[in-house]
Design an enzyme around this catalytic site. Structure first.
Site, mmCIF file in Angstrom:
data_model
loop_
_atom_site.group_PDB
_atom_site.id
_atom_site.type_symbol
_atom_site.label_atom_id
_atom_site.label_comp_id
_atom_site.label_asym_id
_atom_site.label_seq_id
_atom_site.Cartn_x
_atom_site.Cartn_y
_atom_site.Cartn_z
ATOM 1 N N ALA A 74 0.791 -1.109 -0.067
ATOM 2 C CA ALA A 74 -0.185 0.191 0.095
ATOM 3 C C ALA A 74 0.816 1.257 -0.158
ATOM 4 O O ALA A 74 2.232 1.276 0.098
ATOM 5 C CB ALA A 74 -0.812 0.037 1.319
ATOM 6 N N HIS A 75 0.191 2.349 -0.103
ATOM 7 C CA HIS A 75 0.968 3.898 -0.145
ATOM 8 C C HIS A 75 1.715 4.014 1.118
ATOM 9 O O HIS A 75 1.469 3.694 2.240
ATOM 10 C CB HIS A 75 0.097 4.742 -0.330
ATOM 11 C CG HIS A 75 -1.374 5.039 0.555
ATOM 12 N ND1 HIS A 75 -2.079 5.894 0.355
ATOM 13 C CD2 HIS A 75 -1.570 4.421 1.715
ATOM 14 C CE1 HIS A 75 -3.182 5.612 1.071
ATOM 15 N NE2 HIS A 75 -2.847 4.859 2.128
#
Lengths: 342, 342, 342
Positions: free
Chosen positions: A236-237
């Protein structure tokens, strides 16, 4: 291609016992090796195969008396096998130069000896380093920089502004730089938080097939050098993955997690957002990690716990009906004791 | 691009304390902001950054005395940040019109101001609404209808007859409308049940990368307006997802599940077929949901249970060896008591 | 297309009760059927729909008195439905012959009546059998052989040397033959073990969307005839999947696992490397299988255990706080008993 056993032994710093002039034309497992091929013996489970293998030579950690052909003794047969197999491994198939059927914006530059297949799309102001290979269906967004000697397999998407290092391998279907999953509630509705950062992938990284590595909300999602991911991994980010860490298939790393170096993350593991995973941690497959893990720890289970505790706990889980029965028995005995005492 | 702080405050209905004529050129986090950028402070964990940030202005929920520059007070700084970041977010990069290197069947229509990149394929009798963007490698099957202002990223597949609404975003590698997984056993063999339905995606939906949303066996798989899915999500045939529901990465929703509105489904959750998930339910990550969940409930664990129960239970799971030891101790004490009484 | 009920009954070896000359133009569910369509009744849960359906005929396992139209009695209505739906299922949409916008190496051969869409890439020395369909964005590596009547949906990648049988279906985004995840540690670094084997997919296999099936390190990863996989499934190097086995979405099978025939593997299951799964085993969804499973066994849970034991155990997991309370109560009673006896 044929290589003398002597040459192979030199490559892996091994000592030959037997005829070092044997010609070797390939590698194979003990069971399936044909004459002319070299195999290796490292796992005692396969001892039975030693007597029946048709291999012309063996890589071993110590001489054995069952195999009659030449043996090369090394300290780490598995590692030696990997290096020898590399000798016989076919090169990545290359398109000759830049295909006229690729679409490359005029502002982008490609290095020497690149191989760009038909059906590649490269946006504005990109660069592709020397000797890199881009297969059909690869999309490279604007301002992406790709280093030297990097291979991007078919149907990979690399979105704008991402940075890919040298000697990186990205397997098919993987998506680098899609938007991080960031929303803020406004009443019932979700308002998108613009994802303004990038993904940076350092040198010698290998990313499996159908991975998703999201761009950062701000700053960068960062895969450091030597990291290897298996297939269907979610990153994920704003995640940072430390040097030489290994992530097995279908694991998911939530936003802003920091993973240390030389960590091993098992298959189907889930890690909650903002958690810190220390250097050289090992996480057993299917674990659910909701809290930070200290360097060097080995954890398993859901919730994740020390691996040794998980071994005990998981054994007890399968005995819960007995535990329940024993507890009921205690209750009955106590009742009787109380009656007797009353 | 520079915007006066006053303008920004108007957009987010905030009150400026300090110089409202400061020019703002971007957004950033407290730690990484440069002069000219605006940041926001909403999470007390980052209080230390307040004293050292180089941001030129802050969005806050209440005035603080550590930061010396102008502050914009709003009721929801996170939401305000999302809106301000949107001001500085680069627009989706567009190809100028319809590329001559796209393949579009003559029976299909494209609206005004569409952007269709090279390498797009559009089948028969399709329509693409005004202002929509289709990136390279996108496949659009026959009779697909795509609304206005929709963005479909590279290498997405949308199969025949599916309906995509307005202002939808579909990230790379996602597959919409592949066959549902339906087979009937005939002796040892599996006979395919033809999947005759479609997928319908309503307005303002955002689908992550490498998702799979299967077409219905009959009727439709239906993703209602405002739904947001993360990466690698599986949505099986005939599933209905209610308005504004959020599904985190690697979750899997089995066939014919009905999910209500404003539900939050955590990462790696699995939901068994034909289950009903009520409105505003929350499901913790890695949960296994085999039974229907009532509106408003919060569940976790495998098997899924009320979240508060799961907190207790998961704590006890890690203490099972002690429980076992305590039980053994009870048994011993009882035995001794029985001896004494005999 | 209209087909007389009599013809339909013949196809499914059913007995018509009522007017066998009714024209049937399609299939549908009880609730949504329109006049002219046939539906089926097999699940008592849908009994209420019998009285209100507008279907013109029904497939049933036994005559019922609620539905007034003609009924076709068969032993297995689900199977009969699948076959009848097949009659009305639209054919796979085909491109007329080999597109001039496909890139096919001159050394490769395509059979009669193949359909090769624009944007397909086929490497050297490949063959594609009669009647097969390759959709846009499909990549076929060098020396791949594809059988007859096989359909490969958009954006699928099949890498070099892999073998695909007859009447195989591969859904969009799937990757066949990416490198297995094999590394050997050399100090902190991971040395790649060359993956020299292939993937072999036998006849009548259907692979879901966004699957990953890795090539073997040596030899082959082997998907035997009749296997069906759902979406987002991971199959690692050197795995063998036996005939007619079914693998539900998001399951992951680690390296060198051997799965028997007619096995059912539930969604999100994980199987550890080198494990043997016997014929006709059933594995419940989300199970973690670390040990071999004997033929015919039904297992569930993590760690996987006999399914009946899992039913008891999972029930007890949700009652762990009560168990703990009961145990505490025993301890208190024992203490009191001991005091009394002292």
């Amino acid at each position: 291609m044929k290589i003398k056993l002597k040459k192979i032994a030199e490559l892996i710093a091994g000592t030959v016992h037997g005829n070092e002039d044997v010609n070797i034309s390939g590698v194979n497992s003990l069971d399936t090796a044909k004459p002319g091929e070299i195999s290796f013996f490292a796992d005692r489970r396969f001892k039975e195969s030693l007597g029946i293998t048709r291999a012309s030579a063996l890589i071993v950690s110590e001489i054995n008396s069952i195999f009659k052909g030449p043996q090369v003794v090394v300290s780490n047969p598995g590692l030696a096998y990997a290096r020898v197999a590399g000798l016989f491994s076919p090169p990545v198939p290359k398109h000759d130069g830049v295909s006229g059927l690729a679409v490359i914006h005029e502002s982008s530059r490609t290095g020497k000896n690149v191989s760009i297949y038909p059906g590649v799309y490269i946006g504005k102001d990109c660069s592709v380093g020397d000797d890199s290979v881009l297969f059909p269906g690869v999309f490279i967004g604007d301002r992406v920089r790709i280093g030297r000697n990097t291979v991007i397999y078919p149907n990979v998407t690399v979105l704008q502004d991402c940075l890919i290092g040298n000697s990186v391998i990205i397997h098919s279907g993987t998506v680098i730089g899609s938007d991080g999953f960031g929303f803020v509630r406004d009443g019932a509705e979700s308002v998108k938080v613009p994802q303004l950062g990038i993904v940076q992938i350092d040198d010698n990284v290998e990313i499996g097939a159908n991975n998703c590595i999201d761009r950062a909300a701000l700053g960068k999602t960062w895969i450091k050098s030597g990291v290897k991911t298996d297939n269907l991994v979610q990153i994920a980010h704003n995640v940072v993955i430390g040097e030489n860490t290994i992530i097995v298939a279908q694991a998911g790393i939530s936003g802003s997690v920091h993973v240390g170096r030389e960590v091993i993350i098992g298959g189907q593991v889930g890690i909650s957002d903002h958690v810190e995973i220390g250097d050289r941690v090992m996480i057993g497959s299917q674990s659910g990690v909701a809290k930070s893990v200290s360097p060097g720890d080995v954890v398993s289970g859901c919730p994740a716990m020390p691996h040794r505790l998980w071994l005990k706990t998981s054994g007890l889980i399968t005995r819960m009906p007995q535990l329940n029965e024993r507890l009921r028995n205690c209750e009955r005995c106590i009742e009787e004791l109380e009656k007797k005492l009353a």
